[in-house]
Design a protein around this motif. Sequence first.
Motif, short mmCIF file in Angstrom:
data_model
loop_
_atom_site.label_atom_id
_atom_site.label_comp_id
_atom_site.label_asym_id
_atom_site.label_seq_id
_atom_site.Cartn_x
_atom_site.Cartn_y
_atom_site.Cartn_z
N GLU A 166 0.87 -1.17 0.00
CA GLU A 166 0.00 0.00 0.00
C GLU A 166 0.91 1.22 0.00
OE1 GLU A 166 -3.12 0.48 3.30
OE2 GLU A 166 -1.61 2.00 3.69
N ASN A 168 1.65 5.18 0.23
CA ASN A 168 1.10 6.39 0.85
C ASN A 168 2.10 7.54 0.73
OD1 ASN A 168 -1.41 5.65 2.79
ND2 ASN A 168 0.05 3.97 2.77
N TYR B 67 -10.78 4.34 1.09
CA TYR B 67 -9.68 3.42 1.38
C TYR B 67 -9.38 3.50 2.88
CZ TYR B 67 -5.74 0.53 1.36
OH TYR B 67 -4.94 -0.52 1.65
N ASN B 69 -7.49 4.28 5.45
CA ASN B 69 -6.29 4.97 5.91
C ASN B 69 -6.44 5.16 7.42
OD1 ASN B 69 -4.73 7.21 6.84
ND2 ASN B 69 -4.66 8.09 4.78
N ARG B 182 -1.47 11.96 6.04
CA ARG B 182 -1.03 10.79 5.27
C ARG B 182 -2.08 10.54 4.20
NH1 ARG B 182 -0.84 4.88 8.09
NH2 ARG B 182 -1.76 3.83 6.32
N LYS B 183 -1.62 10.35 2.97
CA LYS B 183 -2.57 10.16 1.87
C LYS B 183 -2.32 8.85 1.16
CE LYS B 183 -3.69 14.93 1.22
NZ LYS B 183 -2.93 15.27 2.45
N PHE B 184 -3.38 8.09 0.97
CA PHE B 184 -3.29 6.83 0.23
C PHE B 184 -3.07 7.12 -1.25
CE2 PHE B 184 -5.72 3.78 -2.39
CZ PHE B 184 -4.89 2.69 -2.21
#
Lengths: 262, 319
Positions: A166, A168, B67, B69, B182-184
Amino acid sequence: MEILVCVKRVPDTAENEIELNSAGNDIERDDLVYSVNEWDNYAVEEAIQIVDKVGGTVTVVTVGDEEADEVLRREMAMGAQNGILLNDEAFEDSDSMGIATLLKAAAEKGKYDLIMTGAQADAGYAAVGGMLAAMMDLPYASLVNMVEVGDGKLTVGREIEGGNQEVNEIELPCVLSIQTGINEPRYVGIKGIRQVSGIEIPEFDAAGLGVDPATVGAAGAKTKRVDYFIPETGEGAEMLTGSTEEIIAKLIDIMKANGGLK
Amino acid sequence: MATVYAFVAHSDGVLDDSAAELAAAAKKFTDAPVTAIVTGSGVDAAAAKAAELFPAVWKIDAAELAYPNAEVVRKALLNNLDAGAVVLMAHNTFGMDLAPGLAVKIGGAFVADVVDIEGADGDTLKVIRQEYGGVVSTHVTVDMSAGAVVTIRPGAVAAEEGAAAAGGAIEAKAAGDVSAKRKFIEIREPEAGDVDITKAEVLVSIGRGIEDQDNIELAHELAKAIGSQAEVACSRPIVDAKWMDASRQVGTSGKTVKPKVYLAMGISGSFQHMGGIKGGVIIAVNKNPNAPIFQVANVGIEADILEFIPELTEALGDL
Ligand SMILES: Cc1cc2nc3c(=O)[nH]c(=O)nc-3n(C[C@H](O)[C@H](O)[C@H](O)COP(=O)(O)OP(=O)(O)OC[C@H]3O[C@@H](n4cnc5c(N)ncnc54)[C@H](O)[C@@H]3O)c2cc1C
């Protein structure tokens, strides 16, 4: 990049058979071989590689007694410039919240852009990194198996189920917990450890950290281990016994009976 | 005790197996109704499924939650949870990301990777967990008086048959402000390897007990002696050391396999490894009679694999 890496001295399960003591209330601690928590070596290696690319320093910190000095020196022999030891009887039997409280106090004595921990240690809580981040109000990513440094941010890969990654983007400063396999931790020889043996390692107790002893250690722990025990597990495996020839003959029969041999 | 919640995971409307396990785990320490929390974007189907397991369901449905996160989900939870909440969730990769920070923000206690719950004594939760990769177990007490976050090992607590609380009420809750640092970005899938261990009928699987890269040849020779239905697989440290390709790793972060015979050679039996074995006879060879794998394997042999594997290979050659 100023990087702080949190490390722990743990019994080395590859070198010891962990067993209960005769009283049955603790593991047998005599003659245990200790080492650095496996995940922490990957975290320190990653920190060193980042600093090699973009400049800065790596500091390693641990909560432990005098003997924990040896893991700090081992990580310094890998290439970390500084070590910090957090040592006070009041810190004994801290739960993960207590450990994170101590590490936060140590982290706030410096100005770090990035704080890393191993994904988990011997007790398997996988907690300290996420707690430290929340206490410091920093963004966090766990189980990190890739780090790319950008401008004011990082691109990180997290390992999730099934071998997927994943990806990020995370703003700096931040906290990452590092998963094994992200890199190949470099080898440390006796010579390297000798070279860092003279470096002074600052040590802080509760007063030095400005931490109220009642909030850490056994006094502050909301989660307490009562004892160690060997579980009753029902049947368990059917153990094959006899000479090696006999064992192999039985094994071949079992493989045949289950369609494993044609 | 304050309200008990179960954060339930799902993908595309399908609830994770862990949801039923959390329902069963909660029943072990409380008679009070447990509220399931489902987060995501477009989660009606998942919420309806959760209502078959729990008497009450909160549905937090928002585009930002599409999503999972952990930072975003944590904020959505904190915008809704009662003070002193006790939250259960699975000890999976998302639980590991979310749970510790949530415990800090709640101001409660934290206990992770629980394998069983013994019960509660007032505000004290009594659980069982393991240390040192499953070699020893421990009883642990958790002071829930100011709330708590508890993560449960997937598969450890048996989900009860038959849902007692079918028809639970579903309540929609707002996510609130969930802005995050924080970014997916994306999910990357692993590259296909040279072999597909999921198709093999027999796996000769080696762990750290193989000791040296050169010894891996012993496992290949054994697989050859067994026949074309056999392949060599491994535990994670072998892949971490780059001795074998990731496509051969068995476990929660590797492949799920279901061979007829699984030969675990010098593997301790950590739950992340065993989580990848879904059937067949497990035969463990380990030089430590107390290795946790002997508790979960069907057949055990106490031996040094570096001596045992060549002898087995030779015996098979003589057949
Ligand atoms: C999030 C996460 C995901 C993970 N995913 C996975 C995964 O998908 N797959 C996986 O395997 N692990 C995974 N792990 C790692 C896992 O927790 C264990 O660390 C790992 O499985 C241990 O591998 P091992 O049994 O080979 O090594 P060890 O635990 O070191 O065990 C080696 C065993 O070999 C025995 N032994 C040593 N020498 C010999 C000899 N000569 N003869 C016979 N026996 C010998 C020892 O007694 C010991 O039992 C994951 C960990 C985390 C935190």
